[in-house]
Design a protein around this motif. Sequence first.
Motif, mmCIF file in Angstrom:
data_model
loop_
_atom_site.group_PDB
_atom_site.id
_atom_site.type_symbol
_atom_site.label_atom_id
_atom_site.label_comp_id
_atom_site.label_asym_id
_atom_site.label_seq_id
_atom_site.Cartn_x
_atom_site.Cartn_y
_atom_site.Cartn_z
ATOM 1 N N PHE A 116 0.830 -1.217 0.000
ATOM 2 C CA PHE A 116 0.000 0.000 0.000
ATOM 3 C C PHE A 116 0.862 1.265 0.000
ATOM 4 O O PHE A 116 1.871 1.340 0.684
ATOM 5 C CB PHE A 116 -0.909 -0.011 1.239
ATOM 6 C CG PHE A 116 -1.551 1.312 1.551
ATOM 7 C CD1 PHE A 116 -2.705 1.718 0.884
ATOM 8 C CD2 PHE A 116 -0.998 2.178 2.500
ATOM 9 C CE1 PHE A 116 -3.293 2.945 1.166
ATOM 10 C CE2 PHE A 116 -1.586 3.405 2.786
ATOM 11 C CZ PHE A 116 -2.735 3.780 2.112
ATOM 12 N N PHE A 117 0.442 2.235 -0.796
ATOM 13 C CA PHE A 117 0.998 3.585 -0.720
ATOM 14 C C PHE A 117 -0.153 4.549 -0.483
ATOM 15 O O PHE A 117 -1.255 4.336 -1.005
ATOM 16 C CB PHE A 117 1.736 3.939 -2.020
ATOM 17 C CG PHE A 117 3.051 3.219 -2.149
ATOM 18 C CD1 PHE A 117 4.190 3.721 -1.543
ATOM 19 C CD2 PHE A 117 3.137 2.022 -2.848
ATOM 20 C CE1 PHE A 117 5.394 3.046 -1.623
ATOM 21 C CE2 PHE A 117 4.338 1.337 -2.932
ATOM 22 C CZ PHE A 117 5.477 1.848 -2.323
ATOM 23 N N PRO A 118 0.078 5.601 0.323
ATOM 24 C CA PRO A 118 -1.016 6.516 0.688
ATOM 25 C C PRO A 118 -1.763 7.037 -0.542
ATOM 26 O O PRO A 118 -1.132 7.439 -1.518
ATOM 27 C CB PRO A 118 -0.296 7.669 1.400
ATOM 28 C CG PRO A 118 1.003 7.095 1.841
ATOM 29 C CD PRO A 118 1.357 6.014 0.890
ATOM 30 N N ASN A 119 -3.078 7.008 -0.478
ATOM 31 C CA ASN A 119 -3.887 7.391 -1.632
ATOM 32 C C ASN A 119 -5.319 7.743 -1.201
ATOM 33 O O ASN A 119 -5.783 7.288 -0.149
ATOM 34 C CB ASN A 119 -3.914 6.209 -2.615
ATOM 35 C CG ASN A 119 -4.307 6.642 -4.003
ATOM 36 O OD1 ASN A 119 -4.077 7.779 -4.401
ATOM 37 N ND2 ASN A 119 -4.924 5.752 -4.755
ATOM 38 N N TYR A 120 -5.979 8.537 -2.012
ATOM 39 C CA TYR A 120 -7.406 8.877 -1.869
ATOM 40 C C TYR A 120 -7.723 9.312 -0.441
ATOM 41 O O TYR A 120 -7.202 10.320 0.006
ATOM 42 C CB TYR A 120 -8.242 7.689 -2.339
ATOM 43 C CG TYR A 120 -9.722 7.957 -2.525
ATOM 44 C CD1 TYR A 120 -10.187 9.185 -2.947
ATOM 45 C CD2 TYR A 120 -10.660 6.950 -2.286
ATOM 46 C CE1 TYR A 120 -11.549 9.415 -3.123
ATOM 47 C CE2 TYR A 120 -12.028 7.157 -2.466
ATOM 48 C CZ TYR A 120 -12.457 8.400 -2.867
ATOM 49 O OH TYR A 120 -13.800 8.610 -3.035
ATOM 50 N N LYS A 121 -8.540 8.543 0.314
ATOM 51 C CA LYS A 121 -8.920 8.988 1.651
ATOM 52 C C LYS A 121 -7.978 8.462 2.734
ATOM 53 O O LYS A 121 -8.219 8.687 3.919
ATOM 54 C CB LYS A 121 -10.347 8.541 1.940
ATOM 55 C CG LYS A 121 -11.378 9.220 1.049
ATOM 56 C CD LYS A 121 -12.780 8.801 1.413
ATOM 57 C CE LYS A 121 -13.781 9.443 0.490
ATOM 58 N NZ LYS A 121 -15.136 8.907 0.657
ATOM 59 N N LEU A 122 -6.999 7.695 2.346
ATOM 60 C CA LEU A 122 -6.070 7.143 3.342
ATOM 61 C C LEU A 122 -4.664 7.711 3.147
ATOM 62 O O LEU A 122 -3.682 6.979 3.118
ATOM 63 C CB LEU A 122 -6.043 5.608 3.255
ATOM 64 C CG LEU A 122 -7.342 4.865 3.594
ATOM 65 C CD1 LEU A 122 -7.125 3.368 3.572
ATOM 66 C CD2 LEU A 122 -7.887 5.285 4.963
ATOM 67 N N LYS A 123 -4.603 9.011 3.050
ATOM 68 C CA LYS A 123 -3.294 9.642 2.786
ATOM 69 C C LYS A 123 -2.426 9.725 4.042
ATOM 70 O O LYS A 123 -1.227 9.962 3.947
ATOM 71 C CB LYS A 123 -3.501 11.054 2.225
ATOM 72 C CG LYS A 123 -4.021 11.048 0.793
ATOM 73 C CD LYS A 123 -3.411 12.183 -0.008
ATOM 74 C CE LYS A 123 -3.890 12.185 -1.441
ATOM 75 N NZ LYS A 123 -5.303 12.534 -1.597
ATOM 76 N N ASP A 124 -3.039 9.528 5.217
ATOM 77 C CA ASP A 124 -2.268 9.681 6.448
ATOM 78 C C ASP A 124 -1.590 8.392 6.892
ATOM 79 O O ASP A 124 -0.818 8.396 7.847
ATOM 80 C CB ASP A 124 -3.176 10.185 7.579
ATOM 81 C CG ASP A 124 -3.666 11.592 7.268
ATOM 82 O OD1 ASP A 124 -2.956 12.290 6.506
ATOM 83 O OD2 ASP A 124 -4.749 11.964 7.749
ATOM 84 N N LEU A 125 -1.900 7.307 6.232
ATOM 85 C CA LEU A 125 -1.266 6.040 6.629
ATOM 86 C C LEU A 125 0.070 5.885 5.903
ATOM 87 O O LEU A 125 0.227 6.351 4.779
ATOM 88 C CB LEU A 125 -2.183 4.865 6.294
ATOM 89 C CG LEU A 125 -3.454 4.752 7.132
ATOM 90 C CD1 LEU A 125 -4.300 3.585 6.656
ATOM 91 C CD2 LEU A 125 -3.113 4.584 8.606
ATOM 92 N N PRO A 126 1.030 5.221 6.561
ATOM 93 C CA PRO A 126 2.355 5.072 5.919
ATOM 94 C C PRO A 126 2.323 3.952 4.878
ATOM 95 O O PRO A 126 1.442 3.087 4.919
ATOM 96 C CB PRO A 126 3.244 4.656 7.092
ATOM 97 C CG PRO A 126 2.312 3.953 8.031
ATOM 98 C CD PRO A 126 0.975 4.608 7.883
ATOM 99 N N PRO A 127 3.312 3.952 3.961
ATOM 100 C CA PRO A 127 3.436 2.802 3.058
ATOM 101 C C PRO A 127 3.675 1.541 3.898
ATOM 102 O O PRO A 127 4.263 1.612 4.967
ATOM 103 C CB PRO A 127 4.679 3.128 2.224
ATOM 104 C CG PRO A 127 4.905 4.586 2.372
ATOM 105 C CD PRO A 127 4.343 4.977 3.707
ATOM 106 N N THR A 128 3.212 0.423 3.422
ATOM 107 C CA THR A 128 3.362 -0.827 4.181
ATOM 108 C C THR A 128 4.849 -1.189 4.304
ATOM 109 O O THR A 128 5.564 -1.216 3.299
ATOM 110 C CB THR A 128 2.623 -1.964 3.453
ATOM 111 O OG1 THR A 128 1.336 -1.485 3.102
ATOM 112 C CG2 THR A 128 2.508 -3.198 4.319
ATOM 113 N N PRO A 129 5.332 -1.460 5.520
ATOM 114 C CA PRO A 129 6.749 -1.840 5.671
ATOM 115 C C PRO A 129 7.066 -3.130 4.910
ATOM 116 O O PRO A 129 6.231 -4.035 4.828
ATOM 117 C CB PRO A 129 6.888 -2.069 7.175
ATOM 118 C CG PRO A 129 5.731 -1.385 7.805
ATOM 119 C CD PRO A 129 4.623 -1.410 6.802
ATOM 120 N N MET A 130 8.278 -3.202 4.391
ATOM 121 C CA MET A 130 8.739 -4.388 3.657
ATOM 122 C C MET A 130 8.617 -5.645 4.522
ATOM 123 O O MET A 130 8.297 -6.725 4.041
ATOM 124 C CB MET A 130 10.207 -4.235 3.258
ATOM 125 C CG MET A 130 10.453 -3.073 2.341
ATOM 126 S SD MET A 130 9.759 -3.395 0.745
ATOM 127 C CE MET A 130 10.916 -2.529 -0.275
#
Lengths: 324, 41
Positions: free
Chosen positions: A241-255
């Motif tokens: 996941f990369f931040p997008n649309y309504k979930l811009k405050d969440l971080p990219p998913t850790p590896m």
Amino acid sequence: MGKKVQCDLCPTECVLEDYQVGGCRVRINKGGTLYSLVYGKPCAVAVDPIEKKPFFHFLPATTAFSIATAGCVLGCKFCQNWQISQADPEDTDNLDLPPDDVVRQAIFYNCRTITYTYTEPTVFYEYMYDTAKIARRFNIKNTMHTCGYINEKPLRELSKFMDAADVDLKAFTEDFYSRICGGRLKPVLDALVVLREEGVWLEITNLIISTLNDDIKKIREMCSWIVKNLGPDVPIHFSRFFPNYKLKDLPPTPMETMKNARSAAMDAGMRYVYLGNMRSEAENTYCHRCKNLIIERHGYFVKQNNISNGRCRFCNTSIPGVWS
Amino acid sequence: MTRRDFIRFFVFGGFLSLFRKKAAAFTKQELKKAMFWRKTG
Ligand code: SF4
Ligand SMILES: [Zn+2]
């Protein structure tokens, strides 16, 4: 009076008054008859590598003529294509491309496949169905990338012409589906089983979003369900996941989370587990028997293919998928 | 699929489709009736 209709296409089952439009934004009741607002009116048309859909066990290194119209049956807060999926058809730039023209263009661009994708193809069911029927006559395969939110009857009818489906299994909890997507999990699981029964080649995509659906216990549970109900040969693509649309405050998913998910899936017995939206050796295909590298990929591009006649070139094991 | 079928679909069909689009631009477009629905009252 007598002008209300109920749409039975997706599990939302909208009951619509005269001139009311369904939750998907593209089906309207006019005078007691339900119409599609997007038939032959795609807002996205492109020629893509089939790996982009993603299909990793379906005609590798070929191209897919890809189409989508506006609209969606769900409203996921992380949608990558929200500009078109959450738009009314009058707000998107639409082409005029009837089903026979789609097939003609697919032939012109030398595509082996037509893919119904980007938004949710269920919403343009009639367009997809008619196109798929014509494509069959010209030996072009039909594939779709879907959220699987569709009722059994239309899905079985569509399966007559559908060669493969990549289903987004967004999480394994009803809570996620209702809070984040505005839908339910159960109908999606039912649709997966129906596709399996109908002999449609199946791949599954699961977008892992930190804090929302990254619980490793749930991921394990989901994979066990897949192995038990669909078999160990269904490829799964865990997508970062990369931040997008309504979930811009969440971080990219850790590896680390991605790798843990892959291990959990393999422990549950899944044979083909891929990691997407990130570069790693987990975008390659390894034979489930001899463990040799059989398809090497770099992003959407196939660098080497060691499958011949559907079999591993090293140990002659049959590799699940559609290879020719 | 014979070669003749293919040419009919690809070449003639392509021309016909162009004319159809020209004609459609001057007429009111009909909506496509949906599948899988029922009247409820
Ligand atoms: S397809 Fe659209 S109109 Fe039909 S039930 Fe689903 S959301 Fe409602
Ligand atoms: Zn092998």
